[in-house]
Design a protein around this motif. Sequence first.
Motif, PDB file in Angstrom:
ATOM      1  N   CYS A  44      40.021  40.254-124.352  1.00 38.31           N
ATOM      2  CA  CYS A  44      40.136  39.695-123.112  1.00 38.31           C
ATOM      3  C   CYS A  44      41.749  40.620-122.888  1.00 38.31           C
ATOM      4  N   MET A  45      41.750  40.973-121.342  1.00 37.64           N
ATOM      5  CA  MET A  45      42.262  42.251-120.516  1.00 37.64           C
ATOM      6  C   MET A  45      43.059  40.843-119.570  1.00 37.64           C
ATOM      7  N   HIS A  46      43.877  41.306-119.311  1.00 35.38           N
ATOM      8  CA  HIS A  46      44.279  40.971-118.314  1.00 35.38           C
ATOM      9  C   HIS A  46      45.644  41.679-117.460  1.00 35.38           C
ATOM     10  N   GLY A  47      45.198  41.370-116.293  1.00 29.41           N
ATOM     11  CA  GLY A  47      46.293  43.024-115.360  1.00 29.41           C
ATOM     12  C   GLY A  47      46.350  42.795-114.015  1.00 29.41           C
ATOM     13  N   TYR A  48      46.493  43.736-113.007  1.00 30.52           N
ATOM     14  CA  TYR A  48      46.359  43.998-112.179  1.00 30.52           C
ATOM     15  C   TYR A  48      46.183  45.013-111.246  1.00 30.52           C
ATOM     16  N   VAL A  49      45.467  45.250-109.581  1.00 31.73           N
ATOM     17  CA  VAL A  49      45.388  46.520-109.414  1.00 31.73           C
ATOM     18  C   VAL A  49      45.822  46.121-108.078  1.00 31.73           C
ATOM     19  N   SER A  50      46.655  47.481-108.233  1.00 32.58           N
ATOM     20  CA  SER A  50      47.350  47.472-107.060  1.00 32.58           C
ATOM     21  C   SER A  50      46.578  48.910-105.674  1.00 32.58           C
ATOM     22  N   GLY A  51      47.150  48.913-104.308  1.00 35.52           N
ATOM     23  CA  GLY A  51      46.086  50.116-103.426  1.00 35.52           C
ATOM     24  C   GLY A  51      46.099  48.861-102.162  1.00 35.52           C
ATOM     25  N   LYS A  52      44.808  49.516-102.179  1.00 38.55           N
ATOM     26  CA  LYS A  52      43.925  49.353-100.767  1.00 38.55           C
ATOM     27  C   LYS A  52      43.104  48.519-101.290  1.00 38.55           C
ATOM     28  N   VAL A  53      43.242  46.846-101.423  1.00 37.94           N
ATOM     29  CA  VAL A  53      42.539  45.984-102.612  1.00 37.94           C
ATOM     30  C   VAL A  53      42.027  44.509-101.810  1.00 37.94           C
ATOM     31  N   GLN A  54      42.572  44.670-101.130  1.00 37.26           N
ATOM     32  CA  GLN A  54      42.313  43.236-100.038  1.00 37.26           C
ATOM     33  C   GLN A  54      42.043  43.447 -98.713  1.00 37.26           C
ATOM     34  N   GLY A  55      40.651  42.697 -98.784  1.00 33.24           N
ATOM     35  CA  GLY A  55      40.265  42.596 -97.580  1.00 33.24           C
ATOM     36  C   GLY A  55      38.804  43.868 -97.407  1.00 33.24           C
ATOM     37  N   VAL A  56      38.770  43.939 -98.386  1.00 31.86           N
ATOM     38  CA  VAL A  56      37.546  45.312 -98.958  1.00 31.86           C
ATOM     39  C   VAL A  56      36.829  44.648 -99.386  1.00 31.86           C
ATOM     40  N   TYR A  57      36.274  43.256 -99.927  1.00 28.21           N
ATOM     41  CA  TYR A  57      35.133  43.028-101.209  1.00 28.21           C
ATOM     42  C   TYR A  57      35.589  43.161-102.357  1.00 28.21           C
ATOM     43  N   PHE A  58      36.915  43.430-102.415  1.00 29.35           N
ATOM     44  CA  PHE A  58      37.108  43.424-104.422  1.00 29.35           C
ATOM     45  C   PHE A  58      36.745  43.023-105.393  1.00 29.35           C
ATOM     46  N   ARG A  59      37.337  41.484-104.762  1.00 28.54           N
ATOM     47  CA  ARG A  59      36.931  40.106-105.389  1.00 28.54           C
ATOM     48  C   ARG A  59      35.608  39.468-105.742  1.00 28.54           C
ATOM     49  N   GLN A  60      35.107  40.441-104.215  1.00 29.74           N
ATOM     50  CA  GLN A  60      33.203  39.596-104.983  1.00 29.74           C
ATOM     51  C   GLN A  60      32.979  40.710-105.677  1.00 29.74           C
ATOM     52  N   SER A  61      32.882  41.930-105.097  1.00 36.05           N
ATOM     53  CA  SER A  61      32.243  43.000-106.310  1.00 36.05           C
ATOM     54  C   SER A  61      32.492  43.367-107.354  1.00 36.05           C
ATOM     55  N   THR A  62      34.342  42.995-107.568  1.00 34.96           N
ATOM     56  CA  THR A  62      34.256  42.608-109.225  1.00 34.96           C
ATOM     57  C   THR A  62      33.790  41.563-110.172  1.00 34.96           C
ATOM     58  N   CYS A  63      33.567  40.281-109.145  1.00 36.45           N
ATOM     59  CA  CYS A  63      32.453  39.239-109.461  1.00 36.45           C
ATOM     60  C   CYS A  63      31.687  39.680-110.114  1.00 36.45           C
ATOM     61  N   ALA A  64      31.123  40.328-108.809  1.00 36.30           N
ATOM     62  CA  ALA A  64      29.364  41.253-109.364  1.00 36.30           C
ATOM     63  C   ALA A  64      29.155  41.456-110.377  1.00 36.30           C
ATOM     64  N   GLU A  65      29.846  43.055-110.547  1.00 30.65           N
ATOM     65  CA  GLU A  65      30.171  43.624-111.904  1.00 30.65           C
ATOM     66  C   GLU A  65      29.876  43.404-113.012  1.00 30.65           C
ATOM     67  N   ALA A  66      31.392  41.795-113.071  1.00 31.93           N
ATOM     68  CA  ALA A  66      31.280  41.211-114.445  1.00 31.93           C
ATOM     69  C   ALA A  66      30.163  40.241-114.358  1.00 31.93           C
ATOM     70  N   GLU A  67      29.634  39.762-113.208  1.00 29.46           N
ATOM     71  CA  GLU A  67      28.192  39.376-114.036  1.00 29.46           C
ATOM     72  C   GLU A  67      27.190  40.501-114.476  1.00 29.46           C
ATOM     73  N   ARG A  68      27.306  41.525-114.047  1.00 33.77           N
ATOM     74  CA  ARG A  68      26.323  42.096-114.871  1.00 33.77           C
ATOM     75  C   ARG A  68      26.673  42.696-115.965  1.00 33.77           C
TER      76      ARG A  68
END
Length: 91
Positions: free
Chosen positions: A5-29
Amino acid sequence: MARICMHGYVSGKVQGVYFRQSTCAEAERLDLDGWVRNLDDGRVEVLVEGEADAVRELAGWLEQGPEQAQVTGVELQEHALQGIAGFIARR
């Protein structure tokens, strides 16, 4: 292969760019469990668990994120397994 298990944070221009949705898709893949959410300070928080190689692959993907993102930093630390099933985007 062991689960980690890993927990942490991603910084930069990461909101309003479909980051959460894309992360979900990658994680599901990658057949991973956990969650991702936006923070008020502009970062994205992520908790992911699964087979070690798959978790590391997602960690590498977080360094780039989706096409519109501009990631400037990823801070991930190993965390105790949470026993989460599925991967979701939290609010």
